[in-house]
Design a protein around this motif. Structure first.
Motif, short mmCIF file in Angstrom:
data_model
loop_
_atom_site.label_atom_id
_atom_site.label_comp_id
_atom_site.label_asym_id
_atom_site.label_seq_id
_atom_site.Cartn_x
_atom_site.Cartn_y
_atom_site.Cartn_z
N SER A 6 -0.07 -2.82 5.34
CA SER A 6 -1.33 -3.10 5.68
C SER A 6 -2.00 -2.25 6.41
O SER A 6 -1.47 -1.89 7.64
CB SER A 6 -1.69 -4.43 5.92
OG SER A 6 -3.20 -4.58 6.17
N SER A 27 0.85 -1.17 -0.07
CA SER A 27 -0.01 -0.09 0.20
C SER A 27 0.84 1.11 0.04
O SER A 27 2.16 1.09 0.36
CB SER A 27 -0.87 -0.08 1.18
OG SER A 27 -0.21 0.17 2.42
N SER A 50 -12.08 -11.84 -10.58
CA SER A 50 -11.24 -10.68 -10.26
C SER A 50 -11.01 -9.90 -11.58
O SER A 50 -10.84 -10.45 -12.60
CB SER A 50 -9.82 -10.88 -9.75
OG SER A 50 -9.17 -11.72 -10.34
N ASP A 51 -11.01 -8.61 -11.60
CA ASP A 51 -10.97 -7.73 -12.69
C ASP A 51 -12.03 -8.32 -13.79
O ASP A 51 -11.78 -8.16 -15.19
CB ASP A 51 -9.63 -7.70 -13.47
CG ASP A 51 -8.65 -6.74 -12.84
OD1 ASP A 51 -9.19 -6.01 -11.92
OD2 ASP A 51 -7.62 -6.59 -13.29
N ALA A 93 4.90 -5.64 -10.11
CA ALA A 93 4.87 -7.01 -9.82
C ALA A 93 6.37 -7.59 -9.11
O ALA A 93 7.17 -7.42 -9.75
CB ALA A 93 4.50 -7.84 -10.85
N SER A 133 -5.07 -9.03 -12.28
CA SER A 133 -5.11 -7.94 -11.21
C SER A 133 -4.50 -6.88 -12.03
O SER A 133 -3.31 -6.91 -12.95
CB SER A 133 -4.04 -8.10 -10.10
OG SER A 133 -3.89 -7.17 -9.35
N GLU A 134 -5.31 -5.70 -12.16
CA GLU A 134 -4.84 -4.50 -12.95
C GLU A 134 -4.66 -4.87 -14.43
O GLU A 134 -3.81 -4.29 -15.13
CB GLU A 134 -3.33 -3.88 -12.13
CG GLU A 134 -3.68 -3.41 -10.91
CD GLU A 134 -2.24 -2.79 -10.26
OE1 GLU A 134 -1.30 -2.49 -10.97
OE2 GLU A 134 -2.43 -2.30 -9.28
N ASN A 161 2.08 2.71 -2.17
CA ASN A 161 3.09 2.61 -3.53
C ASN A 161 4.52 2.24 -2.65
O ASN A 161 5.49 2.77 -3.13
CB ASN A 161 3.18 3.64 -4.21
CG ASN A 161 1.83 3.71 -5.17
OD1 ASN A 161 0.96 3.01 -5.07
ND2 ASN A 161 1.92 4.81 -6.07
N SER A 196 1.23 -11.37 -8.51
CA SER A 196 0.11 -10.33 -9.31
C SER A 196 0.74 -8.68 -9.29
O SER A 196 1.36 -8.59 -8.35
CB SER A 196 -1.27 -10.44 -8.80
OG SER A 196 -1.67 -11.88 -8.87
N GLU A 251 0.21 -5.14 -8.54
CA GLU A 251 -0.30 -4.23 -7.31
C GLU A 251 0.23 -2.81 -7.25
O GLU A 251 1.36 -2.70 -7.30
CB GLU A 251 -0.47 -4.87 -6.04
CG GLU A 251 -1.14 -4.24 -5.12
CD GLU A 251 -1.54 -4.91 -3.77
OE1 GLU A 251 -1.84 -4.55 -2.69
OE2 GLU A 251 -0.87 -6.07 -3.68
N ASN A 252 -0.53 -1.73 -7.53
CA ASN A 252 -0.11 -0.39 -7.58
C ASN A 252 0.93 -0.44 -8.65
O ASN A 252 2.11 0.37 -8.42
CB ASN A 252 0.66 -0.11 -6.32
CG ASN A 252 -0.42 -0.20 -4.99
OD1 ASN A 252 -1.48 0.31 -5.33
ND2 ASN A 252 0.00 -0.33 -3.95
N SER A 256 4.79 -6.54 3.48
CA SER A 256 4.15 -5.68 2.82
C SER A 256 3.14 -4.69 3.89
O SER A 256 2.80 -5.11 4.84
CB SER A 256 3.18 -5.93 1.66
OG SER A 256 2.04 -6.91 2.12
#
Length: 320
Positions: free
Chosen positions: A36, A2, A218-219, A292, A251-252, A4, A286, A288-289, A34
């Protein structure tokens, strides 16, 4: 991840970079996880604590194990038992559980003892649901997939069946849909274990066409299996043929896949099935922001970890 910020390790020490590959929290920790809810775990020796996005220590490393924060709470251990802490690092539920999971919509699954089938508790520690084998269930989008006498349906958090237990198996809801395996199809036994998708009114919105279905949409896409992995869209149309060796969640706009053939590497496809990033990675996560995490190396002892952008370019060259 999160804010970034992305976890990295180099020469055995860990910290964080931004989405440009610039170090923003120095690599001084024995390990990190990561972010959270604005906090990330840091590992110092054999203890775990938390830092904020500026790198300030918010909870000193004092726990034996601890999860990331979810809804303001994290499961943690001091010794063999789990409890829940708040963002100040104080136990708001004493470590009396054998195992704990994250809170979702105000409730969490816990095991009280090693032989427990699991129960759901609220944020005060009060037992909300018990008496079923919830260890193969998930509370998602307001419903819990669970079984009764071997048949599967969906209950609410009060234990009431909202969708009757009439299926051979049922997976959790995602994006308003759940994969279920009917007992019969067109009056005949479902011997091939075909999966359909239902909505929350228990209406079949995608007929049973595939012998396997991924856990969730998803997506707007879901991986399905029929002698190989492929993808369906929200309408149930097979838009990417089932000729992949392995297919993971989108994802994305991209999904991690492993093509059929001799190669064992992972790459990324878009929603048309086009290979956007060639399969050159030992492992891949996946997006994210915008980034990967990928792994290269033939043996675990040689693994190196880096980050790529959506063009496949490294923003952090693989290190360990």
């Amino acid at each position: 991840m999160s804010d970034n910020l992305f976890q990295v390790t180099k020469d055995g020490k860990s910290g964080f970079i931004n989405d440009k590959g610039q170090v923003v929290i120095d690599l001084v920790f024995d390990g990190v996880s990561s972010f959270s809810e604005g906090l990330a775990r840091i590992f110092v020796g054999d203890k775990v604590g938390f830092i904020d996005t500026k790198g300030n220590i918010k909870i000193p490393p004092k726990f034996d194990t601890v999860s990331g924060f979810s809804e303001g709470m994290a499961s943690a251990t001091l010794g063999d038992k789990y409890g829940y802490i708040d963002t100040s690092g104080n136990f708001i539920m004493e470590p009396n559980f054998y195992r704990c999971w994250d809170f979702e919509n105000g409730f969490a699954l816990v095991m009280q003892e090693v032989v427990s089938t699991g129960c759901f508790i609220d944020k005060f520690g009060a037992i909300k649901l018990n008496g079923r084998n919830f260890l193969v269930s998930k509370y998602s989008e307001g419903l819990i997939n669970c079984s009764e006498n071997g048949d599967w349906g969906f209950i609410d958090i009060n234990g009431n069946f909202i969708i009757p237990p009439t299926y051979k198996y049922a997976r959790e809801f995602s994006e308003g849909k759940a994969a279920v395996s009917p007992k019969k199809i067109n009056g005949k036994a479902n011997k091939k274990e075909l999966y359909a998708f239902i909505n929350k009114e228990n209406e079949i919105i995608i007929p049973p066409l595939f012998t396997g279905a991924d856990i969730r949409f998803s997506d707007g896409m879901c991986a399905v299996w029929d002698k190989g992995y492929g993808y369906i869209n929200n309408a149930g149309q097979l838009v990417i043929p089932c000729d992949l060796y392995l297919g993971q969640h989108f994802s994305e706009g991209l999904a991690v896949v492993k093509p059929n053939g001799k190669g064992k590497e992972y790459g990324y496809i878009d929603k048309t099935g086009a290979m956007i990033i060639k399969p050159t990675f030992t492992l891949a996560e996946s997006f994210e922001n915008g980034l990967a995490s990928v792994t290269i190396g033939k043996k675990y002892e040689e693994f190196k970890y880096g980050y790529i952008d959506k063009s496949g370019k490294y923003v952090w060259e693989p290190t360990r």
